[in-house]
Design an enzyme around this catalytic site. Sequence first.
Site, PDB file in Angstrom:
ATOM      1  CE1 TYR A   1      11.154  31.233  25.506  1.00 20.49           C
ATOM      2  CE2 TYR A   1      10.809  29.418  27.024  1.00 20.49           C
ATOM      3  CZ  TYR A   1      11.345  30.654  26.751  1.00 20.49           C
ATOM      4  OH  TYR A   1      12.056  31.320  27.711  1.00 20.49           O
TER       5      TYR A   1
ATOM      6  CB  CYS B   1       4.374  21.775   2.865  1.00 25.97           C
ATOM      7  SG  CYS B   1       2.657  21.753   2.382  1.00 25.97           S
TER       8      CYS B   1
ATOM      9  N   GLY C   1      15.612  29.660  33.496  1.00 27.91           N
ATOM     10  CA  GLY C   1      16.004  28.297  33.158  1.00 27.91           C
ATOM     11  C   GLY C   1      15.336  27.224  33.992  1.00 27.91           C
TER      12      GLY C   1
ATOM     13  NE  ARG D   1      10.168  24.482  23.702  1.00 31.34           N
ATOM     14  CZ  ARG D   1      10.165  23.344  24.355  1.00 31.34           C
ATOM     15  NH1 ARG D   1       9.086  22.589  24.385  1.00 31.34           N
ATOM     16  NH2 ARG D   1      11.242  22.945  25.004  1.00 31.34           N
TER      17      ARG D   1
ATOM     18  CE1 TYR E   1      15.596  25.161  20.649  1.00 29.07           C
ATOM     19  CE2 TYR E   1      13.317  25.245  21.360  1.00 29.07           C
ATOM     20  CZ  TYR E   1      14.493  25.887  21.023  1.00 29.07           C
ATOM     21  OH  TYR E   1      14.543  27.245  21.092  1.00 29.07           O
TER      22      TYR E   1
ATOM     23  N   PRO F   1      12.413  33.756  35.738  1.00 33.57           N
ATOM     24  CG  PRO F   1      10.720  33.294  37.282  1.00 33.57           C
ATOM     25  CD  PRO F   1      11.918  34.175  37.063  1.00 33.57           C
ATOM     26  N   GLY F   2      10.766  32.114  33.036  1.00 36.57           N
ATOM     27  CA  GLY F   2       9.829  32.282  31.927  1.00 36.57           C
ATOM     28  C   GLY F   2       9.000  31.011  31.809  1.00 36.57           C
ATOM     29  NE  ARG F   3      11.793  25.800  29.404  1.00 33.17           N
ATOM     30  CZ  ARG F   3      11.846  25.737  28.086  1.00 33.17           C
ATOM     31  NH1 ARG F   3      10.885  25.153  27.425  1.00 33.17           N
ATOM     32  NH2 ARG F   3      12.884  26.236  27.438  1.00 33.17           N
TER      33      ARG F   3
HETATM   34  C1  LIG Z   1      15.174  33.042  27.926  1.00 31.21           C
HETATM   35  C2  LIG Z   1      15.704  33.798  29.069  1.00 31.21           C
HETATM   36  C3  LIG Z   1      15.132  33.657  30.339  1.00 31.21           C
HETATM   37  C4  LIG Z   1      14.014  32.687  30.638  1.00 31.21           C
HETATM   38  O1  LIG Z   1      14.370  31.376  30.438  1.00 31.21           O
HETATM   39  P1  LIG Z   1      13.341  30.204  30.864  1.00 31.21           P
HETATM   40  O2  LIG Z   1      14.057  28.968  30.474  1.00 31.21           O
HETATM   41  O3  LIG Z   1      12.090  30.409  30.101  1.00 31.21           O
HETATM   42  O4  LIG Z   1      13.125  30.339  32.331  1.00 31.21           O
HETATM   43  C5  LIG Z   1      15.607  34.451  31.350  1.00 31.21           C
HETATM   44  N1  LIG Z   1      16.624  35.330  31.144  1.00 31.21           N
HETATM   45  C6  LIG Z   1      17.199  35.481  29.935  1.00 31.21           C
HETATM   46  C7  LIG Z   1      18.275  36.460  29.773  1.00 31.21           C
HETATM   47  C8  LIG Z   1      16.773  34.726  28.866  1.00 31.21           C
HETATM   48  O5  LIG Z   1      17.348  34.874  27.684  1.00 31.21           O
END
Ligand SMILES: *Cc1c(COP(=O)(O)O)cnc(C)c1O
Length: 418
Positions: free
Chosen positions: A377, A348, A236, A317, A321, A279-281
């Site tokens: 994403y 379209c 997150g 996105r 969102y 962490p992802g994003r």
């Molecule tokens: C999506 C997700 C993440 C990563 O979230 P980011 O906002 O991209 O950091 C981590 N853990 C779980 C379980 C998720 O579903």
Amino acid sequence: MSEIGGMNIQKLAETHGTPLVVYDENALRDKLTLFTKHFKSDFLETDVIYASKAFNCKAMISLIEEYGCCLDVVSGGELYTAFKAGYDCSKIFFHGNNKTPAEIKMALDFGVGTIIIDNEMEAAELAKQIQGTDKKVNVLLRVNPGIEAHTHEYIVTAHVDSKFGISMLDEEQIVNVIKMLDSCDNITYEGLHAHIGSQIFDKKAFSELVRKMFAFAAELKNAHGIEGTTINLGGGFAALYTAEDHPIPIDEVCAEILHTCEEENQKIGNLIRRICIEPGRSIVGEAGYNFYTVGYIKKTPNKLYAFVDGGMSDNIRPALYQAKYDAFIAGKENEAPYADYTIAGKCCESGDILIQSIALPEVETGDILVMKTTGAYGYSMASHYNKLALPAVVFVRDGQAREVIERETYDHLISLEK
Ligand SMILES: *Cc1c(COP(=O)(O)O)cnc(C)c1O
């Protein structure tokens, strides 16, 4: 900014075509360095787990391996990609609220290290599959701590109806699930997991989460004799999309989390031995750029449109969102703004607007428009709507480009059709 990773933008667009997804590989590496360097404690074991749903491909997973990070997958497809990338499956955390029996079997066959159990029925399915085999797996239980955080606000509520995890308010169910799992010889219960949202700007949301999770782990031990020693705090962490965003620097958010964990752990007799973040994003977002070629320009009574050769099919996105992005025209970085443009895709769908309004120098047909912070994403949520082919993905570093995902062709698009 006429270059990314030491490569001229127009040259990249010419060589690889548009729409194109470009990652600055050194920017990816810098984020991985920051997380692995700063998420370290003298008192607790720590793991950085890359949430691969943000951008999952073999080249990205190889980078994750190089930095010694663990990997979070949420489907058989993401797991398969990691397996094919040669990633050590014992370092995989398998998430999801509805892992199918086939996916659970696949995880066990591949030797996935940790499965995050989401609900009671899934726990039963895992127990059924693993009993009587010589396989082994660790589990964490996903709980819902009643904290929901998105962008600038977080709320602590008794929001008990999330599709993910079991609410902390339902302690009895949590205890039953853990005891059932723990009674299986080949399942090791390790602790708790929670994930409270995405694009979180407020570090207090994370400290609140830490306090709730540590207190809950202590409650499970004291009231029920359940000893889980791992707490996984999810992801997150925010990325910078536009000048309005002020993400907490990675070193600061890591320090805040670690400090709170150490403090809370002391209060509960150092029950917890390991903490994880996912962490992802924040790892891939800012490193990514989407290149588009501008097609037609169109004036309406109230808007000036610049149409581009991609859209919601490669970045959903904004439509999904109302996500905001910044962009520039390659080669015109130093020109003064000429007008406010609306950047629209070619799908379209009236909602296929990538940027509602952005001040740009005069935009002309053939210009390369570069959207920033598209690395998370974007490609991973791409679709074939209108049968648009998926763009190529290129990693650039020190003046070299390597294509890590090919552009789809029309033949790819119909390859499964009978
Ligand atoms: C999506 C997700 C993440 C990563 O979230 P980011 O906002 O991209 O950091 C981590 N853990 C779980 C379980 C998720 O579903």
